[in-house]
Design a protein around this motif. Structure first.
Motif, PDB file in Angstrom:
ATOM      1  N   GLY A   1       0.815  -1.209   0.000  1.00 25.75           N
ATOM      2  CA  GLY A   1       0.000   0.000   0.000  1.00 25.75           C
ATOM      3  C   GLY A   1       0.845   1.253   0.000  1.00 25.75           C
ATOM      4  N   LEU A   2       1.919   1.253   0.774  1.00 19.94           N
ATOM      5  CA  LEU A   2       2.823   2.404   0.805  1.00 19.94           C
ATOM      6  C   LEU A   2       3.486   2.604  -0.555  1.00 19.94           C
ATOM      7  CD1 LEU A   2       4.244   4.619   2.451  1.00 19.94           C
ATOM      8  CD2 LEU A   2       5.996   2.926   3.018  1.00 19.94           C
ATOM      9  N   LEU A   3       3.941   1.524  -1.164  1.00 21.06           N
ATOM     10  CA  LEU A   3       4.560   1.629  -2.492  1.00 21.06           C
ATOM     11  C   LEU A   3       3.561   2.111  -3.536  1.00 21.06           C
ATOM     12  CD1 LEU A   3       6.807  -1.566  -2.549  1.00 21.06           C
ATOM     13  CD2 LEU A   3       7.529   0.810  -2.328  1.00 21.06           C
ATOM     14  N   ALA A   4       2.328   1.658  -3.465  1.00 23.84           N
ATOM     15  CA  ALA A   4       1.294   2.110  -4.394  1.00 23.84           C
ATOM     16  C   ALA A   4       1.017   3.599  -4.207  1.00 23.84           C
ATOM     17  CB  ALA A   4       0.022   1.294  -4.208  1.00 23.84           C
ATOM     18  N   ALA A   5       0.975   4.055  -2.973  1.00 22.81           N
ATOM     19  CA  ALA A   5       0.733   5.470  -2.702  1.00 22.81           C
ATOM     20  C   ALA A   5       1.882   6.328  -3.208  1.00 22.81           C
ATOM     21  CB  ALA A   5       0.534   5.682  -1.201  1.00 22.81           C
ATOM     22  N   VAL A   6       3.100   5.901  -2.979  1.00 23.21           N
ATOM     23  CA  VAL A   6       4.266   6.651  -3.466  1.00 23.21           C
ATOM     24  C   VAL A   6       4.294   6.647  -4.986  1.00 23.21           C
ATOM     25  CG1 VAL A   6       6.797   6.650  -3.558  1.00 23.21           C
ATOM     26  CG2 VAL A   6       5.627   6.329  -1.376  1.00 23.21           C
ATOM     27  N   GLY A   7       3.985   5.517  -5.604  1.00 21.52           N
ATOM     28  CA  GLY A   7       3.932   5.436  -7.067  1.00 21.52           C
ATOM     29  C   GLY A   7       2.859   6.339  -7.645  1.00 21.52           C
ATOM     30  N   GLY A   8       1.698   6.361  -7.022  1.00 19.83           N
ATOM     31  CA  GLY A   8       0.623   7.235  -7.484  1.00 19.83           C
ATOM     32  C   GLY A   8       0.980   8.703  -7.335  1.00 19.83           C
ATOM     33  N   LEU A   9       1.621   9.042  -6.239  1.00 18.29           N
ATOM     34  CA  LEU A   9       2.066  10.415  -6.031  1.00 18.29           C
ATOM     35  C   LEU A   9       3.111  10.813  -7.064  1.00 18.29           C
ATOM     36  CD1 LEU A   9       1.856  12.916  -4.230  1.00 18.29           C
ATOM     37  CD2 LEU A   9       3.672  11.941  -2.833  1.00 18.29           C
ATOM     38  N   ALA A  10       4.044   9.920  -7.344  1.00 13.87           N
ATOM     39  CA  ALA A  10       5.071  10.201  -8.348  1.00 13.87           C
ATOM     40  C   ALA A  10       4.447  10.356  -9.734  1.00 13.87           C
ATOM     41  CB  ALA A  10       6.115   9.087  -8.353  1.00 13.87           C
ATOM     42  N   ALA A  11       3.511   9.487 -10.091  1.00 11.95           N
ATOM     43  CA  ALA A  11       2.858   9.580 -11.402  1.00 11.95           C
ATOM     44  C   ALA A  11       2.062  10.879 -11.517  1.00 11.95           C
ATOM     45  CB  ALA A  11       1.947   8.372 -11.612  1.00 11.95           C
ATOM     46  N   GLY A  12       1.384  11.259 -10.455  1.00 14.59           N
ATOM     47  CA  GLY A  12       0.627  12.509 -10.468  1.00 14.59           C
ATOM     48  C   GLY A  12       1.534  13.721 -10.585  1.00 14.59           C
ATOM     49  N   THR A  13       2.663  13.686  -9.916  1.00 16.24           N
ATOM     50  CA  THR A  13       3.613  14.797  -9.990  1.00 16.24           C
ATOM     51  C   THR A  13       4.211  14.915 -11.380  1.00 16.24           C
ATOM     52  OG1 THR A  13       4.147  14.482  -7.656  1.00 16.24           O
ATOM     53  CG2 THR A  13       5.709  15.749  -8.961  1.00 16.24           C
TER      54      THR A  13
ATOM     55  N   SER B   1       2.847  13.850 -14.184  1.00 13.44           N
ATOM     56  CA  SER B   1       1.769  14.300 -15.074  1.00 13.44           C
ATOM     57  C   SER B   1       1.543  15.801 -14.925  1.00 13.44           C
ATOM     58  CB  SER B   1       0.484  13.525 -14.745  1.00 13.44           C
ATOM     59  OG  SER B   1      -0.605  14.012 -15.460  1.00 13.44           O
ATOM     60  N   TRP B   2       1.525  16.283 -13.700  1.00 11.21           N
ATOM     61  CA  TRP B   2       1.333  17.714 -13.448  1.00 11.21           C
ATOM     62  C   TRP B   2       2.468  18.527 -14.047  1.00 11.21           C
ATOM     63  CZ3 TRP B   2       4.339  21.007 -10.362  1.00 11.21           C
ATOM     64  CH2 TRP B   2       3.797  22.264 -10.150  1.00 11.21           C
ATOM     65  N   ALA B   3       3.696  18.036 -13.906  1.00 13.38           N
ATOM     66  CA  ALA B   3       4.864  18.756 -14.436  1.00 13.38           C
ATOM     67  C   ALA B   3       4.822  18.790 -15.957  1.00 13.38           C
ATOM     68  CB  ALA B   3       6.145  18.093 -13.952  1.00 13.38           C
ATOM     69  N   LYS B   4       4.396  17.718 -16.595  1.00 12.51           N
ATOM     70  CA  LYS B   4       4.318  17.680 -18.070  1.00 12.51           C
ATOM     71  C   LYS B   4       3.242  18.640 -18.565  1.00 12.51           C
ATOM     72  CE  LYS B   4       6.124  13.124 -19.140  1.00 12.51           C
ATOM     73  NZ  LYS B   4       5.867  11.822 -19.752  1.00 12.51           N
ATOM     74  N   ARG B   5       2.106  18.687 -17.899  1.00 16.84           N
ATOM     75  CA  ARG B   5       1.041  19.629 -18.309  1.00 16.84           C
ATOM     76  C   ARG B   5       1.486  21.067 -18.129  1.00 16.84           C
ATOM     77  NH1 ARG B   5      -3.729  18.585 -14.849  1.00 16.84           N
ATOM     78  NH2 ARG B   5      -2.271  17.346 -13.672  1.00 16.84           N
ATOM     79  N   ARG B   6       2.203  21.319 -17.060  1.00 16.35           N
ATOM     80  CA  ARG B   6       2.666  22.685 -16.794  1.00 16.35           C
ATOM     81  C   ARG B   6       3.729  23.105 -17.796  1.00 16.35           C
ATOM     82  NH1 ARG B   6       4.906  25.262 -11.237  1.00 16.35           N
ATOM     83  NH2 ARG B   6       4.672  27.391 -11.922  1.00 16.35           N
ATOM     84  N   ALA B   7       4.606  22.169 -18.183  1.00 18.22           N
ATOM     85  CA  ALA B   7       5.659  22.478 -19.145  1.00 18.22           C
ATOM     86  C   ALA B   7       5.087  22.698 -20.543  1.00 18.22           C
ATOM     87  CB  ALA B   7       6.681  21.355 -19.160  1.00 18.22           C
TER      88      ALA B   7
END
Length: 65
Positions: free
Chosen positions: A43-55, A57-63
Motif C-alpha cells: 500500500g505504501l509503495l502504491a501510494a508513493v507510485g501514485g504520487l510520483a505519477a501525479g507529480t 503528469s502535473w509537471a508535463k502539463r505545466r511544461a
C-alpha cells in the motif's frame, strides 16, 4: 543449594494473571504478521507510485503550457 525455581514452588504465583484478564495469546506462526506487513508495504509503495505519477503528469502539463 536450591534456587527458587517456580516449577518447584507452584503455590507462589505472584506473576500470573487470571485467565479472564488475558485478551490474546502469542501464536507460533508469524504468517499473519508477515501478511499484514506485506500489505502495508504494498500500500505504501502504491501510494508513493501514485504520487510520483501525479507529480510527473502535473509537471508535463505545466511544461506544455
Amino acid at each position: 543449594m536450591n534456587s527458587r525455581d517456580s516449577r518447584y514452588f507452584l503455590a507462589e504465583q505472584s506473576g500470573s494473571v487470571a485467565a479472564t484478564a488475558v485478551h490474546a495469546r502469542v501464536l507460533d506462526s508469524r504468517t499473519g504478521l508477515l501478511l499484514s506487513a506485506s500489505a502495508a508495504l504494498l500500500g505504501l509503495l502504491a501510494a508513493v507510485g501514485g504520487l510520483a505519477a501525479g507529480t510527473v503528469s502535473w509537471a508535463k502539463r505545466r511544461a506544455a503550457d
